[in-house]
Design a protein around this motif. Structure first.
Motif, PDB file in Angstrom:
ATOM      1  N   ARG A  74       9.169   2.939  11.451  1.00  0.00           N
ATOM      2  CA  ARG A  74       8.294   1.506  11.601  1.00  0.00           C
ATOM      3  C   ARG A  74       9.019   0.422  12.238  1.00  0.00           C
ATOM      4  O   ARG A  74      10.513   0.561  12.183  1.00  0.00           O
ATOM      5  CB  ARG A  74       8.209   1.188   9.918  1.00  0.00           C
ATOM      6  N   TYR A  75       8.288  -0.426  13.001  1.00  0.00           N
ATOM      7  CA  TYR A  75       9.161  -1.625  13.700  1.00  0.00           C
ATOM      8  C   TYR A  75       9.657  -2.400  12.719  1.00  0.00           C
ATOM      9  O   TYR A  75       9.095  -2.436  11.286  1.00  0.00           O
ATOM     10  CB  TYR A  75       8.105  -2.250  14.555  1.00  0.00           C
ATOM     11  N   ALA A  76      10.972  -3.000  12.887  1.00  0.00           N
ATOM     12  CA  ALA A  76      11.505  -3.936  12.022  1.00  0.00           C
ATOM     13  C   ALA A  76      10.456  -4.939  11.490  1.00  0.00           C
ATOM     14  O   ALA A  76       9.699  -5.718  12.085  1.00  0.00           O
ATOM     15  CB  ALA A  76      12.480  -4.334  12.934  1.00  0.00           C
ATOM     16  N   GLY A  77      10.380  -4.982  10.175  1.00  0.00           N
ATOM     17  CA  GLY A  77       9.681  -5.977   9.572  1.00  0.00           C
ATOM     18  C   GLY A  77       8.313  -5.603   9.163  1.00  0.00           C
ATOM     19  O   GLY A  77       7.445  -6.294   8.667  1.00  0.00           O
ATOM     20  N   ALA A  78       7.801  -4.400   9.609  1.00  0.00           N
ATOM     21  CA  ALA A  78       6.496  -3.928   9.430  1.00  0.00           C
ATOM     22  C   ALA A  78       6.171  -3.475   8.119  1.00  0.00           C
ATOM     23  O   ALA A  78       7.057  -2.897   7.713  1.00  0.00           O
ATOM     24  CB  ALA A  78       6.142  -2.817  10.580  1.00  0.00           C
ATOM     25  N   GLU A  79       5.013  -3.528   7.689  1.00  0.00           N
ATOM     26  CA  GLU A  79       4.667  -3.148   6.390  1.00  0.00           C
ATOM     27  C   GLU A  79       4.412  -1.679   6.047  1.00  0.00           C
ATOM     28  O   GLU A  79       5.049  -1.146   5.357  1.00  0.00           O
ATOM     29  CB  GLU A  79       3.520  -3.910   5.697  1.00  0.00           C
ATOM     30  N   LYS A  80       3.722  -1.113   7.086  1.00  0.00           N
ATOM     31  CA  LYS A  80       3.586   0.295   7.380  1.00  0.00           C
ATOM     32  C   LYS A  80       4.029   0.935   8.506  1.00  0.00           C
ATOM     33  O   LYS A  80       4.293   0.275   9.476  1.00  0.00           O
ATOM     34  CB  LYS A  80       1.869   0.447   7.562  1.00  0.00           C
ATOM     35  N   PRO A  81       4.387   2.202   8.208  1.00  0.00           N
ATOM     36  CA  PRO A  81       5.146   2.785   9.426  1.00  0.00           C
ATOM     37  C   PRO A  81       4.138   3.241  10.454  1.00  0.00           C
ATOM     38  O   PRO A  81       2.932   3.329  10.176  1.00  0.00           O
ATOM     39  CB  PRO A  81       5.545   4.215   8.825  1.00  0.00           C
ATOM     40  N   VAL A  82       4.432   3.078  11.847  1.00  0.00           N
ATOM     41  CA  VAL A  82       3.650   3.483  12.853  1.00  0.00           C
ATOM     42  C   VAL A  82       3.433   4.751  13.168  1.00  0.00           C
ATOM     43  O   VAL A  82       2.554   5.244  13.619  1.00  0.00           O
ATOM     44  CB  VAL A  82       3.852   2.656  14.141  1.00  0.00           C
TER      45      VAL A  82
END
Ligand code: DCP
Ligand code: MG
Length: 309
Positions: A74-82
């Motif tokens: 997941r990108y830093a600070g993102a809620e959900k993994p991409v």
């Protein structure tokens, strides 16, 4: 009062006035400069989050192997993994294609291979070694990455290609241009590879920029090629010719291609269908066409587009 005295008085008065205005401006600038200096310091003092291991692992002796094992990111600070639970292998001499809708995470997958980001779960292996255990310089020397958006700099064509390999000879540059199907338009220019390019490639077409950025990766002769949607601005015929020429030069290298057009990847050894960060299927064009719903949808939508065009 004489006119001369009056004039002198006015001149001096206005000089004093201007000086006072400058003084006032300086007082406005000082806090701004202070804030900017603080910010610059902050940036300079930031430690990179990607660091080399203390004792990088030795070269495994393998060449051109990429493997993802249950990778979640997941990108830093993102809620959900991409990306979730991504597992696949790319081998030398084989082409691996990645297809999927915008935002599916295709670019992200490519960027994890040169370790632009660290993953949350799982392992990314290059030549059998975890990328976190390798020295970044060594890892990236193995990789030729053509980003989705071609970055062209002002300078000559030669300078631009040499970003891939600082000491590339003219022959090497010409060879790379030839494979990238860029030789023709470069030779058509008055000064050949010494021709000037304007900032951001303003005097080039989209397809020309793409081909120069491909040549830049080719000149490195890497063992892993990453093409992010690098053929999208090319017409069908050039696309085909380029891929045929690539096949020869990338003989013993792993090639990973992100593509929008199904026609670009029909002959890939394996196609990964990516859907919202998860793998929806892996197989050849024929296999996926027979059994993968999402792939069938992509193919059908492109056929419909072609027919309406
Ligand atoms: N994303 C993010 N921060 C970034 C880059 C991307 O939060 N610095 C998000 C946006 C998307 C998701 O990650 O929802 C996947 O982005 P990708 O760029 O990997 O997607 P694709 O390459 O598949 O999309 P496209 O086909 O548009 O290039
Ligand atoms: Mg992308």
């Amino acid at each position: 009062v004489r006119v001369g005295n009056l004039m002198a008085f006015l001149q001096y008065a206005s000089m004093i006035l201007i000086a006072l205005i400058m003084l006032a401006m300086t007082f406005v600038m000082i806090p701004r400069a202070q804030a900017s200096a603080d910010r610059i310091n902050e940036v300079l003092l930031t430690l990179p989050s990607i660091t080399d291991p203390k004792e990088p692992q030795k070269d495994s002796g393998l060449r051109g192997y990429v493997e993802f094992q249950n990778v979640t990111f997941r990108y830093a600070g993102a809620e959900k993994p991409v990306l979730e639970d991504i597992t696949f292998k790319a081998k030398p001499g084989e082409t691996t294609a990645i297809i999927g809708s915008t935002g599916a995470g295709k670019t992200t997958i490519l960027q994890l291979i040169p370790r632009f980001f660290d993953i949350e779960k799982g392992t990314v292996l290059v030549n059998g070694t975890d990328v976190r255990k390798m020295a970044q310089k060594e890892l990236r020397a193995k990789i030729g990455y053509v980003p989705q958006k071609a970055s062209i700099f002002s300078g000559t064509i030669k300078d631009n290609i040499r970003f891939g390999k600082e000491d590339a000879t003219d022959e090497e540059i010409l060879e790379a241009l030839e494979t990238a199907q860029a030789a023709e338009f470069v030779e058509g220019k008055e000064n050949g590879i010494e021709s000037d390019i304007e900032q951001a490639g303003a005097n080039l077409s989209g397809g020309q920029k793409q081909r120069l950025s491909i040549a830049r990766a080719l000149v490195r002769k890497p063992e892993i090629y990453l093409f992010d949607d690098s053929f999208s601005a090319l017409d069908y015929k050039t696309d085909q010719k380029l891929r045929k020429a690539l096949k020869k030069t990338t003989d013993d290298a792993a090639v990973i291609i992100v593509a929008q057009r199904v026609s670009t990847i029909t002959d890939a050894d394996q196609i990964i269908v990516l859907n919202e960060g998860k793998i929806a299927g892996i197989g050849t064009h024929q296999q996926l066409l027979a059994e993968n719903g999402i792939y069938q949808e992509i193919v059908a939508s492109q056929q419909a587009e072609e027919e309406s065009a």
